[in-house]
Design a protein around this motif. Structure first.
Motif, PDB file in Angstrom:
ATOM      1  N   ILE A 232      -1.547  -4.437 -12.685  1.00 20.43           N
ATOM      2  CA  ILE A 232      -1.150  -3.467 -12.707  1.00 20.43           C
ATOM      3  C   ILE A 232      -0.461  -3.722 -11.760  1.00 20.43           C
ATOM      4  N   THR A 233       1.293  -3.461 -12.335  1.00 18.11           N
ATOM      5  CA  THR A 233       2.036  -2.912 -11.127  1.00 18.11           C
ATOM      6  C   THR A 233       3.072  -1.962 -10.847  1.00 18.11           C
ATOM      7  N   ILE A 234       3.129  -2.031  -9.141  1.00 14.75           N
ATOM      8  CA  ILE A 234       2.937  -0.612  -8.209  1.00 14.75           C
ATOM      9  C   ILE A 234       4.877  -1.389  -8.232  1.00 14.75           C
ATOM     10  N   PRO A 235       5.535  -0.197  -7.813  1.00 12.94           N
ATOM     11  CA  PRO A 235       6.958  -0.562  -7.527  1.00 12.94           C
ATOM     12  C   PRO A 235       6.925  -0.316  -6.267  1.00 12.94           C
ATOM     13  N   PHE A 236       6.157   0.792  -5.415  1.00 12.34           N
ATOM     14  CA  PHE A 236       6.669   1.122  -4.598  1.00 12.34           C
ATOM     15  C   PHE A 236       5.689   0.299  -3.666  1.00 12.34           C
ATOM     16  N   LEU A 237       4.762  -0.669  -4.021  1.00 11.80           N
ATOM     17  CA  LEU A 237       4.666  -1.458  -2.409  1.00 11.80           C
ATOM     18  C   LEU A 237       5.976  -2.038  -1.614  1.00 11.80           C
ATOM     19  N   SER A 238       5.664  -1.950  -0.390  1.00 11.07           N
ATOM     20  CA  SER A 238       6.974  -2.697   0.312  1.00 11.07           C
ATOM     21  C   SER A 238       6.908  -3.965   0.598  1.00 11.07           C
ATOM     22  N   PRO A 239       7.336  -5.255   0.907  1.00  8.44           N
ATOM     23  CA  PRO A 239       7.175  -6.463   1.401  1.00  8.44           C
ATOM     24  C   PRO A 239       6.620  -6.756   1.754  1.00  8.44           C
ATOM     25  N   LYS A 240       5.845  -5.604   3.404  1.00 10.90           N
ATOM     26  CA  LYS A 240       4.838  -6.144   4.638  1.00 10.90           C
ATOM     27  C   LYS A 240       4.166  -5.489   3.941  1.00 10.90           C
TER      28      LYS A 240
END
Length: 481
Positions: A232-240
């Motif tokens: 499941i893709t969560i678009p708001f996960l930041s690189p950190k």
């Protein structure tokens, strides 16, 4: 040909040595410390080992003058905050050292870098290419994306994620496309371009036949392993956050996780296939590369692993100097038990410690210690070990580093890479006193100030149970248990 190999202890270098020897080449291995060089029995007498630190140009005078070509397989994997400058300095010193030799060609394994806005890691690779181009020797660059093979960082991360998580919530970078290539094909190209004049002063993209997103690679892994996985893709996960996610779920360290996440914004797809015109070759598919990796794992034939690279990268100082356990300013906990059973079996138990075998006694507390180590930015226990029955100096075993693996004198010495307020050693040895044999087990700690002393005092009650229990289990453990 007489070939110099810089990076002989690395994942690629270790595997390239037997390939070059099989072709009849004379191999000179450039290493910082001969004690760490993996002298496998099938080629140890057929290579020449010279020492030199690429960050210390005055040490580079050991390179033979009569070399025909040189491989530069040195990468920091972004394990230093200043890794770009250090990598450039290292490459520049390498070029200067070759100026006084007869070297005709430098071969460098780089990364595919066709995007306009490259990650810091890929930018550093391109800068190294530019530096190596400044030398008098012709430069051949092979640019690869994700390398799939037993023990490779990419494969092990895909393996960790897919094996452990039936349902994954992942960041959007899993949709970035790449062109993976099998380690067998990388080694083929590295050997095939050697002193091939058609490849001089050229850079080639190399990749397998499949163009896949990271998500497709994980699902492809699951298919081969017959696992049902949901992503499941969560678009708001930041690189950190993504970096921390990789760090805690997989065996990678945070610096490498951060570098990989940063590089995931770039598509790594071959834009040209000129290498096929010069060296026609059919690469393995992604699925075939996976199956080959599984074969090596099942047969316990993993030649090298990224996990055995030093925790702080190739730029770190000589950790092998710690092979001399200090006597002053240290605290010790010793266990000595008579061996009434088969001493050879006991020694084999020592040689199999860590990884899947575990630590024999109170394994849950070792796992807890590994989890705490991860929380404080350490390597944790997930790193495991490369082989279940072979150990060499320099290998990683969970959060320990092998300093000495002496089968003749039946001694194993480990140095802690976990986060500690001091330094720690753990030694196992079988000793003889007349007709009686004993298992000697010594934990040594050199504290760093008051905090280190308080740490040892707090852990001492646990040591009483853990180390006595572990020694007893090592003596009595049978592999069919």
């Amino acid at each position: 040909m007489k070939v110099l190999l810089a990076g002989a202890n690395g994942y690629i270098g270790t595997r390239l040595i037997p390939e070059l020897l099989e072709k009849g080449h004379t191999v000179v291995c450039l290493v910082r410390d001969k004690r760490r060089f993996h002298e496998n029995s099938d080629f140890s007498e057929r290579v020449t080992v010279v020492t030199g630190d690429l960050l210390q140009p005055e040490q580079m005078q050991t390179i033979p003058i009569d070399i025909d070509a040189a491989y530069y397989l040195v990468h920091s994997m972004a394990q230093s905050k200043d890794f770009a400058n250090l990598e450039e300095t290292s490459a520049r010193n390498f070029v200067k050292a070759l100026q006084s030799t007869e070297c005709k060609q430098i071969i460098y394994l780089s990364g595919i870098s066709n995007d306009g806005h490259l990650s810091e890691h890929l930018t550093s690779r391109r800068r190294v290419e530019d530096v190596l181009q400044e030398g008098k020797a012709a430069l051949t660059v092979l640019r690869a994306a994700i390398i799939i093979g037993s023990g490779s960082a990419s494969f092990e991360i895909i393996r960790d994620l897919t094996e452990k998580l039936p349902v994954m919530t992942v960041p959007r970078w899993v949709h970035t496309r790449s062109q993976p290539i099998g380690i067998r094909d990388v080694l083929f190209y590295l050997e095939a371009v050697l002193l091939n004049q058609e490849t001089y002063n050229q850079a080639f993209d190399i990749g397998g036949p499949d163009i896949l997103s990271f998500k497709q690679m994980m699902l492809g892994y699951a298919k081969v392993r017959k696992l049902k996985r949901y992503i499941i893709t969560i678009p708001f996960l930041s690189p950190k956050i993504s970096s921390y996610w990789l760090y805690f779920v997989t065996s990678t360290n945070y610096s490498l996780a951060q570098s990989l996440v940063d590089s995931m914004k770039n598509e790594t797809i071959c834009r040209e296939h000129r290498i096929q015109e010069i060296i026609p070759h059919e690469c393995l598919s992604y699925e075939e590369s996976l199956k080959l990796a599984f074969e090596k794992i099942d047969q316990n034939l993993i030649i090298s692993s990224w996990k055995d690279a030093l925790n702080y990268g190739y730029l770190q100082s000589k950790f092998m100097d710690q092979v001399k356990v200090p006597q002053n300013g240290t605290s010790e906990y010793k266990v000595k038990m008579p061996i009434s059973a088969d001493a050879e079996r006991v020694f084999n138990n020592i040689w199999s410690i860590g990884g899947k075998r575990g630590w024999y006694y109170w394994d849950w507390i070792w796992r807890l210690r590994g989890f705490i180590d991860k929380l404080f930015g350490g390597v944790g226990l997930r790193r495991g070990r490369t082989s279940s029955d072979r150990i060499s100096a320099g290998d990683a075993i969970d959060f320990w580093r092998v300093l000495l693996a002496d089968k003749v004198n039946k001694r194993l010495l480990l140095y802690a890479e976990m986060k500690l307020p001091g330094e720690a050693w753990l030694e196992f040895k079988i000793v003889e006193r007349g007709k009686q044999k004993f298992l000697s087990q010594i934990a040594t700690f050199r504290p760093n100030g008051l905090l280190g002393r308080l740490y040892w005092a707090a852990m001492y009650p646990f040591h009483i149970f853990i180390f006595k229990g572990m020694a007893n289990r090592i003596i009595n453990f049978k592999s069919n248990q």
